[in-house]
Design an enzyme around this catalytic site. Structure first.
Site, PDB file in Angstrom:
ATOM      1  N   ARG A 109      72.937  36.759  37.891  1.00  0.00           N
ATOM      2  CA  ARG A 109      71.854  36.443  37.037  1.00  0.00           C
ATOM      3  C   ARG A 109      71.493  35.117  36.681  1.00  0.00           C
ATOM      4  O   ARG A 109      72.681  34.636  36.574  1.00  0.00           O
ATOM      5  CB  ARG A 109      72.675  37.491  35.793  1.00  0.00           C
ATOM      6  CG  ARG A 109      71.505  37.626  34.819  1.00  0.00           C
ATOM      7  CD  ARG A 109      72.559  38.770  33.684  1.00  0.00           C
ATOM      8  NE  ARG A 109      74.203  37.936  32.915  1.00  0.00           N
ATOM      9  CZ  ARG A 109      74.425  38.850  32.440  1.00  0.00           C
ATOM     10  NH1 ARG A 109      74.513  40.060  31.431  1.00  0.00           N
ATOM     11  NH2 ARG A 109      75.471  38.525  31.415  1.00  0.00           N
ATOM     12  N   ASP A 114      65.713  40.706  34.389  1.00  0.00           N
ATOM     13  CA  ASP A 114      64.844  41.989  35.172  1.00  0.00           C
ATOM     14  C   ASP A 114      64.699  43.843  34.321  1.00  0.00           C
ATOM     15  O   ASP A 114      66.012  43.420  32.643  1.00  0.00           O
ATOM     16  CB  ASP A 114      66.362  42.437  35.730  1.00  0.00           C
ATOM     17  CG  ASP A 114      65.403  43.008  36.940  1.00  0.00           C
ATOM     18  OD1 ASP A 114      65.864  42.500  38.069  1.00  0.00           O
ATOM     19  OD2 ASP A 114      65.291  44.384  36.495  1.00  0.00           O
ATOM     20  N   SER A 119      69.903  42.152  37.528  1.00  0.00           N
ATOM     21  CA  SER A 119      71.241  41.434  37.678  1.00  0.00           C
ATOM     22  C   SER A 119      72.411  41.974  37.088  1.00  0.00           C
ATOM     23  O   SER A 119      73.154  40.630  37.036  1.00  0.00           O
ATOM     24  CB  SER A 119      70.659  40.074  36.818  1.00  0.00           C
ATOM     25  OG  SER A 119      69.456  40.502  35.485  1.00  0.00           O
ATOM     26  N   GLY A 182      65.426  33.743  38.569  1.00  0.00           N
ATOM     27  CA  GLY A 182      64.002  35.222  38.195  1.00  0.00           C
ATOM     28  C   GLY A 182      62.705  35.393  38.691  1.00  0.00           C
ATOM     29  O   GLY A 182      62.440  36.169  39.398  1.00  0.00           O
ATOM     30  N   HIS A 183      62.701  34.688  38.123  1.00  0.00           N
ATOM     31  CA  HIS A 183      60.433  34.076  37.314  1.00  0.00           C
ATOM     32  C   HIS A 183      60.314  33.615  38.392  1.00  0.00           C
ATOM     33  O   HIS A 183      59.478  34.150  39.000  1.00  0.00           O
ATOM     34  CB  HIS A 183      60.894  33.342  36.150  1.00  0.00           C
ATOM     35  CG  HIS A 183      59.966  32.897  35.760  1.00  0.00           C
ATOM     36  ND1 HIS A 183      58.962  34.115  35.365  1.00  0.00           N
ATOM     37  CD2 HIS A 183      58.538  32.500  35.518  1.00  0.00           C
ATOM     38  CE1 HIS A 183      57.654  33.588  34.651  1.00  0.00           C
ATOM     39  NE2 HIS A 183      58.017  32.024  35.233  1.00  0.00           N
ATOM     40  N   TYR A 189      53.886  34.325  36.120  1.00  0.00           N
ATOM     41  CA  TYR A 189      52.617  34.397  35.808  1.00  0.00           C
ATOM     42  C   TYR A 189      52.475  34.006  34.374  1.00  0.00           C
ATOM     43  O   TYR A 189      53.901  33.948  32.983  1.00  0.00           O
ATOM     44  CB  TYR A 189      53.180  35.700  35.017  1.00  0.00           C
ATOM     45  CG  TYR A 189      52.092  36.433  36.075  1.00  0.00           C
ATOM     46  CD1 TYR A 189      52.130  37.118  37.464  1.00  0.00           C
ATOM     47  CD2 TYR A 189      50.053  37.069  35.787  1.00  0.00           C
ATOM     48  CE1 TYR A 189      50.961  37.988  38.507  1.00  0.00           C
ATOM     49  CE2 TYR A 189      49.088  37.794  36.788  1.00  0.00           C
ATOM     50  CZ  TYR A 189      49.905  38.196  37.453  1.00  0.00           C
ATOM     51  OH  TYR A 189      48.843  39.293  38.126  1.00  0.00           O
ATOM     52  N   TYR A 475      57.739  42.455  37.538  1.00  0.00           N
ATOM     53  CA  TYR A 475      58.032  43.535  36.622  1.00  0.00           C
ATOM     54  C   TYR A 475      58.182  44.276  37.549  1.00  0.00           C
ATOM     55  O   TYR A 475      57.875  46.152  37.413  1.00  0.00           O
ATOM     56  CB  TYR A 475      56.209  44.492  35.605  1.00  0.00           C
ATOM     57  CG  TYR A 475      55.416  42.919  35.148  1.00  0.00           C
ATOM     58  CD1 TYR A 475      56.391  41.775  34.793  1.00  0.00           C
ATOM     59  CD2 TYR A 475      54.242  42.878  34.412  1.00  0.00           C
ATOM     60  CE1 TYR A 475      55.467  41.302  34.090  1.00  0.00           C
ATOM     61  CE2 TYR A 475      53.755  41.783  34.255  1.00  0.00           C
ATOM     62  CZ  TYR A 475      54.232  40.779  33.997  1.00  0.00           C
ATOM     63  OH  TYR A 475      53.364  40.297  32.919  1.00  0.00           O
TER      64      TYR A 475
HETATM   65  C1  FAD Z   1      60.569  39.173  26.691  1.00  0.00           C
HETATM   66  C2  FAD Z   1      59.654  39.250  28.961  1.00  0.00           C
HETATM   67  C3  FAD Z   1      59.180  38.404  28.587  1.00  0.00           C
HETATM   68  C4  FAD Z   1      58.819  38.280  30.024  1.00  0.00           C
HETATM   69  N1  FAD Z   1      57.597  37.570  30.491  1.00  0.00           N
HETATM   70  C5  FAD Z   1      56.776  37.451  31.684  1.00  0.00           C
HETATM   71  C6  FAD Z   1      56.345  36.062  31.425  1.00  0.00           C
HETATM   72  O1  FAD Z   1      55.075  35.959  30.625  1.00  0.00           O
HETATM   73  N2  FAD Z   1      55.541  36.116  32.700  1.00  0.00           N
HETATM   74  C7  FAD Z   1      55.935  36.856  33.970  1.00  0.00           C
HETATM   75  O2  FAD Z   1      55.670  36.745  35.169  1.00  0.00           O
HETATM   76  N3  FAD Z   1      57.256  37.385  33.987  1.00  0.00           N
HETATM   77  C8  FAD Z   1      57.670  37.955  32.989  1.00  0.00           C
HETATM   78  N4  FAD Z   1      58.559  38.577  32.848  1.00  0.00           N
HETATM   79  C9  FAD Z   1      59.426  39.160  33.218  1.00  0.00           C
HETATM   80  C10 FAD Z   1      60.255  37.954  34.916  1.00  0.00           C
HETATM   81  O3  FAD Z   1      59.567  36.834  35.232  1.00  0.00           O
HETATM   82  C11 FAD Z   1      61.393  38.779  35.533  1.00  0.00           C
HETATM   83  O4  FAD Z   1      61.598  39.932  34.044  1.00  0.00           O
HETATM   84  C12 FAD Z   1      62.091  37.933  36.040  1.00  0.00           C
HETATM   85  O5  FAD Z   1      62.406  37.780  36.835  1.00  0.00           O
HETATM   86  C13 FAD Z   1      63.394  37.526  34.906  1.00  0.00           C
HETATM   87  O6  FAD Z   1      64.141  36.645  35.594  1.00  0.00           O
HETATM   88  P1  FAD Z   1      65.934  35.872  34.524  1.00  0.00           P
HETATM   89  O7  FAD Z   1      66.105  34.904  35.559  1.00  0.00           O
HETATM   90  O8  FAD Z   1      65.078  36.115  33.248  1.00  0.00           O
HETATM   91  O9  FAD Z   1      66.088  37.347  35.313  1.00  0.00           O
HETATM   92  P2  FAD Z   1      67.416  37.643  36.062  1.00  0.00           P
HETATM   93  O10 FAD Z   1      67.601  38.952  35.322  1.00  0.00           O
HETATM   94  O11 FAD Z   1      68.472  36.967  35.638  1.00  0.00           O
HETATM   95  O12 FAD Z   1      66.676  38.041  37.243  1.00  0.00           O
HETATM   96  C14 FAD Z   1      65.773  38.631  37.802  1.00  0.00           C
HETATM   97  C15 FAD Z   1      65.757  39.359  39.164  1.00  0.00           C
HETATM   98  O13 FAD Z   1      66.323  37.980  40.057  1.00  0.00           O
HETATM   99  C16 FAD Z   1      67.798  38.056  40.919  1.00  0.00           C
HETATM  100  N5  FAD Z   1      68.030  36.857  40.731  1.00  0.00           N
HETATM  101  C17 FAD Z   1      68.315  35.579  39.386  1.00  0.00           C
HETATM  102  N6  FAD Z   1      68.320  34.845  40.125  1.00  0.00           N
HETATM  103  C18 FAD Z   1      68.904  34.354  40.989  1.00  0.00           C
HETATM  104  C19 FAD Z   1      69.186  33.348  41.610  1.00  0.00           C
HETATM  105  N7  FAD Z   1      69.579  32.385  41.059  1.00  0.00           N
HETATM  106  N8  FAD Z   1      69.114  33.730  43.166  1.00  0.00           N
HETATM  107  C20 FAD Z   1      69.047  34.700  43.326  1.00  0.00           C
HETATM  108  N9  FAD Z   1      67.921  35.216  42.696  1.00  0.00           N
HETATM  109  C21 FAD Z   1      68.441  36.076  41.578  1.00  0.00           C
HETATM  110  C22 FAD Z   1      68.509  38.924  40.072  1.00  0.00           C
HETATM  111  O14 FAD Z   1      69.281  39.637  41.002  1.00  0.00           O
HETATM  112  C23 FAD Z   1      67.131  40.064  39.720  1.00  0.00           C
HETATM  113  O15 FAD Z   1      67.084  40.574  40.791  1.00  0.00           O
HETATM  114  C24 FAD Z   1      59.236  39.101  31.128  1.00  0.00           C
HETATM  115  C25 FAD Z   1      60.438  39.471  30.793  1.00  0.00           C
HETATM  116  C26 FAD Z   1      61.012  39.558  29.581  1.00  0.00           C
HETATM  117  C27 FAD Z   1      62.618  40.495  29.364  1.00  0.00           C
END
Ligand code: FAD
Ligand code: NAG
Ligand code: NAG
Ligand code: NAG
Length: 538
Positions: A109, A114, A119, A182-183, A189, A475
């Site tokens: 995470r 996600d 995560s 994750g992004h 985007y 997404y």
């Molecule tokens: C409120 C909100 C707004 C959003 N806006 C946008 C947007 O404007 N544009 C867009 O493109 N997306 C957007 N998203 C989607 C977002 O890009 C994805 O959900 C992204 O995967 C989130 O990354 P995270 O690290 O916060 O999530 P996490 O839940 O921590 O991780 C997402 C996934 O990636 C994996 N992961 C996380 N960290 C690592 C790591 N260090 N190494 C390997 N794998 C890892 C996790 O296991 C999981 O499968 C949005 C989501 C939300 C909830």
């Protein structure tokens, strides 16, 4: 022959014994995983402060701090056996080595956004490797690059760049609390994608811990693996950091928001948006949001509202000449426009009240949290007017789900579909995000709102990409399919969702996965499958 009859006392003694054995096995297996972590971290960076077990009072707050979908913040949501909130790279290495040794499912995470909670939730026993402590950001204006660790949030990245230069930025998502880990590994985007593409199009190096606990960079991991971790998701290793190219932005940019309901000729404006949004100047990004509101003219009735929200990389004067010429149906006027710095435009897009200082971007707690469901689609031809009329009726019937349309064109049409695992490039006019949020608790409410979202998605079927229907990995949508419950991903189960997310890039991802992680250690409900060893193939 004598029957063996067990006396009740013996039975209860036996069951106590069985209970004791299973209890001590569980405790010991925790202890030994815990002990393994302690044994595998260097004395210079002790890991014990990073381990949060259910016995630690910190456990619940650490777990809940990065749950960004309240659908997974319930007492019945499966909980991790422990959380390793890594404070040093060696803690990530220890987590991988010990999880492998003890065959314990690891969930990674970073920002916790996600949409399906992958995560931090699992149906089999698991622990969380949490990255939020690893969040340094090192911006070098001279070389126009930055190293950003996986646990940083997007708001911090934007803020640290702007702190050093008013004329640099980075193309990434518009929600500041989203995590880099994750992004960037799923695409990225945002509102500069027509000008500069996705986040993954601007990544030039990375640091990754592989399945053997080795720390690799672009040079040592090789171009195949480097390709895979720029959009291929969490199947290849733990990303520690990415090196990005920061991009030039003008000192003054312009934002606006224009709303039109059906009574205010929204249909004309939406129809025209479909034909021009992907063709206008690359520096102009006009997102279209469609939702259902109360009619202001007909009491008791609902109407559809179209909101055009934009970022223009330039001043309002030039913007107005572009919209007057190419999109007069929008009716944009100077008073709709606000000129500001790029970093203040990030605050604006983050939906903070006007005048909020940019330092709000460092805040790791989102403005609002709710339960949610998301889905995605890609559109290749404008929806005909009759189609729009039908869509309005359907939206008013369903009421709650709404949609974001994100226009393509510019760089999104120039980058080839095989340049990174993210394949949705030329040929697409815009991406749809289906959005449903709710505050009611419980499974019934969740099922109700998830079903509404699916109904809207089904309704759009004739108007969106098909064979396969394309979806955006970031997404996350488990409706597309999952591998079996033990995550022993078969190629065919993996292909079911993998094709929607990756199209023709799926097979290359499988090949790379098979090479770098043949035992499928880095797995989740929608990870990339491995091919069986050759001798297993009939
Ligand atoms: C409120 C909100 C707004 C959003 N806006 C946008 C947007 O404007 N544009 C867009 O493109 N997306 C957007 N998203 C989607 C977002 O890009 C994805 O959900 C992204 O995967 C989130 O990354 P995270 O690290 O916060 O999530 P996490 O839940 O921590 O991780 C997402 C996934 O990636 C994996 N992961 C996380 N960290 C690592 C790591 N260090 N190494 C390997 N794998 C890892 C996790 O296991 C999981 O499968 C949005 C989501 C939300 C909830
Ligand atoms: C958790 O509890 C153990 C045992 O009491 C303690 O050693 C450890 O420091 C605690 N961890 C944290 C992060 O507080
Ligand atoms: C998550 O659940 C816990 C426990 O019920 C609760 O205390 C907390 O406020 C919830 N989080 C949010 C953001 O609602
Ligand atoms: C819309 O109208 C309904 C009644 O028809 C009312 O309950 C609701 O509060 C209204 N919503 C808004 C945002 O005004």
């Amino acid at each position: 022959m004598e029957m063996v009859i067990l006396k009740p006392a013996v039975i209860s003694l036996l069951s106590v014994l069985v209970l004791y054995i299973s209890w001590s096995w569980r405790v010991n297996s925790h202890e030994s995983f815990n002990q393994c972590l302690l044994n595998n971290s260097p004395p210079s960076h002790p890991i014990f402060q990073a381990i949060h077990t259910p016995q630690n009072s910190s456990y619940s707050s650490v777990l809940q701090s990065y749950i960004r979908n309240l659908r997974f913040n319930t007492s019945s949501t499966p909980k991790p056996v422990l959380i390793v909130a890594a404070m040093h790279e060696s803690h990530v290495q220890a987590a991988i080595i010990c999880a492998k040794k003890h065959n314990l499912q690891m969930k990674i995470r970073s920002g916790g956004h996600d949409y399906e909670g992958l995560s931090y939730v699992s149906n089999i026993p698991f622990f969380i490797l949490d990255m939020f402590n690893l969040r340094s950001i090192d911006v070098d204006i001279e070389s126009e690059t930055a190293w950003v660790q996986a646990g940083a949030i997007l708001g911090e990245v934007f803020y640290r760049i702007a702190e050093k230069s008013k004329t640099h930025g980075f193309p990434a998502g518009v929600c500041p609390t989203v995590g880099v880990g994750g992004h960037f590994s799923a695409g990225g985007y945002g509102n500069m994608m027509r000008k500069y593409g996705l986040s993954v199009d601007n990544i030039v190096d990375a640091k990754l811990v592989d399945v053997n606990g080795r720390i690799l960079d672009r040079n040592s991991m090789g171009e195949d693996l480097f390709w895979a971790i720029r959009g291929g998701g969490a199947s290849f290793g733990v990303v520690l950091a990415y090196k990005i190219n920061i991009v030039p932005v003008p000192e003054t940019v312009t934002v606006f928001k224009v709303e039109k309901t059906l009574e205010q000729d929204a249909t004309d404006a939406v129809d025209k948006w479909q034909h021009v949004a992907h063709k206008l100047d690359d520096g102009l990004f006009i997102r279209l949001v469609l939702d259902v509101v109360n009619s202001s003219t007909r009491t008791g009735e609902k109407t559809v509202r179209a909101t055009f929200i934009a970022l223009f990389l330039g001043g309002s004067e030039r913007l107005l000449t572009i919209t007057d010429e190419g999109f007069p149906e929008l009716g944009l006027t100077r008073s709709d426009c606000t000129e500001l710095s790029w970093i203040d435009s990030v605050v604006y897009w983050g939906s903070f009240p006007a005048g909020t200082p940019a330092s709000v971007l460092l805040d790791r707690t989102p403005l609002t949290l709710s339960s949610l469901k998301r889905k995605s689609d890609y559109v290749k031809e404008p929806i005909p007017r009759e189609g729009l009329e039908g869509l309005w009726k359907k939206m008013i019937e369903l009421e709650r789900p709404y949609m974001n349309f994100n226009p393509y064109g510019g760089k999104m049409h120039e980058v080839s579909a095989t340049e990174s695992p993210f394949p949705h490039r030329a040929g697409n006019l815009w991406k749809i995000q289906y959005v449903t949020n709710w505050n009611e608790e419980g499974v019934d409410a969740a099922n109700y709102y998830i079903d509404l979202t699916r109904q809207l998605y089904d309704y759009l079927t004739p108007f969106v990409s098909k064979n396969p229907r394309q979806s955006f990995l970031a997404y996350r949508d488990l409706d597309l399919g999952t591998n079996n419950h033990k995550f022993e991903t078969g190629y065919s189960e993996g292909r079911a969702y993998g094709i929607n997310y990756f199209l023709e890039n799926f097979d290359r991802l499988v090949e790379i996965k098979t090479k770098v992680d043949p035992d499928n250690f880095f797995r989740n409900e929608q990870s990339i499958p491995v091919l069986p060893p050759l001798h297993d193939v009939e």
